[in-house]
Scaffold this active site. Structure first.
Site, PDB file in Angstrom:
ATOM      1  N   GLY A  57       0.890  -1.222  -0.014  1.00 21.29           N
ATOM      2  CA  GLY A  57       0.037   0.101   0.049  1.00 21.29           C
ATOM      3  C   GLY A  57       0.668   1.322   0.057  1.00 21.29           C
ATOM      4  CB  ALA A  88       4.000   9.039   5.120  1.00 14.37           C
ATOM      5  CG  ASP A  91      -0.604   0.628  -4.208  1.00 14.66           C
ATOM      6  OD1 ASP A  91      -0.447   1.454  -3.004  1.00 14.66           O
ATOM      7  OD2 ASP A  91      -1.643   0.651  -4.570  1.00 14.66           O
ATOM      8  CE1 TYR A  97      -9.896   0.049   8.362  1.00 10.15           C
ATOM      9  CE2 TYR A  97     -10.428   0.750  10.626  1.00 10.15           C
ATOM     10  CZ  TYR A  97      -9.582   0.652   9.472  1.00 10.15           C
ATOM     11  OH  TYR A  97      -8.586   1.391   9.638  1.00 10.15           O
TER      12      TYR A  97
END
Length: 265
Positions: A12, A20, A36, A151
Site C-alpha cells: 500500500g 509516508a 501497490d 473493519y
C-alpha cells in the site's frame, strides 16, 4: 536496527500512510520496494521519489495483496532485485463494510500471509539475518466501532496475530521482531470512503457519527505515523509492542502485562 542500507518492502505504498512510510525509510538511507495494486498511483509515486532519491533505491511492483500467488511473486522479485529483505511493512488496507470478505482478505489475511512470507526470507531458521515486521492496525483494533464492525474486527485480528507471533519469536529464535501501529484518524483516502454507500453499506446512515468522532479525536498527518514506524524499527527492545498514535497524546504504547515469562526478553 539501523535503517541505513537496509531493504524494506512496504505494501500500500503508492499513497497515504504507505507513501509516508516509504519516504521516511528512504530519508533514513533504506532501499524500498513500493508495492501497490494501483498501477497509476504506483508509477507516479516512483517517479516522484526518483526526483528526490536515486532511482535504484526504489522498485515499484503492482500487486494485489489479496492474491497469494501475486504476493509470493512480489517477495521473490524484491529479493531478486535488492538481494535481501530486512524490513516488512504490512500496510495495505481498505474500509468496506459492504464487501466484508474483501476487507478481511486485505486487512487481515494478507497481513498474515505477508508476515509468513517475510519470515521465509528473514528468519534465522531459514538462513536469513533477522529483521523487523511492522503491521498496520488502528485504534479501531483496541476498541469497538459500531459503524465499522468488520473493519474493527480486522484490526483487532492484526493485534492478536502480531502479539502472538512476536511472542513466538524467542521460542523459535527467528531473529525477527514484530510490532503493530494503531493510529487514530489519518488524513488518507480511507476517510473519504465513509461517505460512500459502496463502502459502508447499511452503515452509511451513521456517517455523521464517524464525523463526530473525527472532531473529537482529530486527524493525524501520515508523516507522524511514519515517525512512529522508524521508532519501532530502530528500537531493538521493542517486540510485540502496540504503538498508539493520537493527536492528544502523540506516540505512546498500549500497556499489556499478559506475556508469559518465557516470551519476555
Amino acid at each position: 536496527m539501523h535503517v541505513n542500507g537496509k531493504v524494506a518492502l512496504v505494501t500500500g505504498a503508492a499513497q497515504g500512510i504507505g507513501r509516508a512510510f516509504a519516504e521516511g525509510l528512504l530519508h533514513k538511507g533504506a532501499k524500498v520496494a513500493l508495492v501497490d495494486w494501483n498501477l497509476e498511483a504506483g508509477v507516479k509515486c516512483k517517479a516522484a521519489l526518483d526526483e528526490e532519491f536515486e532511482p535504484q533505491k526504489t522498485l515499484f511492483i503492482q500487486c494485489d495483496v489479496a492474491d497469494q500467488e501475486q504476493l509470493r511473486d512480489t517477495f521473490t522479485k524484491v529479493v531478486d532485485y535488492f538481494g535481501r529483505l530486512d524490513i516488512l511493512v504490512n500496510n495495505a488496507g481498505v474500509n468496506n463494510e459492504k464487501n466484508w470478505e474483501k476487507t478481511l482478505q486485505i486487512n487481515l489475511v494478507s497481513v498474515i500471509s505477508g508476515t509468513y512470507l517475510g519470515l521465509d526470507y528473514m528468519s534465522k531458521q531459514h538462513g536469513g539475518e533477522g529483521g523487523v515486521i511492522i503491521n498496520m492496525s488502528s485504534l479501531a483494533g483496541l476498541m469497538p466501532v459500531a459503524q465499522q464492525p468488520v473493519y474493527c474486527a480486522s484490526k483487532h485480528g492484526i493485534i492478536g496475530f502480531t502479539r502472538s507471533a512476536a511472542m513466538a519469536r524467542k521460542l523459535m529464535n527467528s531473529g525477527v521482531r514484530m510490532n503493530a501501529i494503531c493510529p487514530g484518524f489519518v488524513n488518507t483516502s480511507i476517510l473519504q470512503s465513509i461517505e460512500k454507500e459502496e463502502n459502508m453499506g447499511p452503515y452509511i446512515e451513521y456517517t455523521g457519527h464517524i464525523k463526530d468522532m473525527m472532531k473529537c479525536y482529530g486527524i493525524l498527518d501520515p508523516e507522524m505515523i511514519a515517525n512512529g514506524l522508524i521508532t519501532l524499527i530502530e528500537d531493538d527492545d521493542l517486540n510485540g509492542a502496540i504503538m498508539k498514535i493520537t493527536t492528544s497524546n502523540g506516540i505512546h504504547f498500549q500497556d499489556y502485562d499478559t506475556a508469559p515469562s518465557y516470551a519476555k526478553d
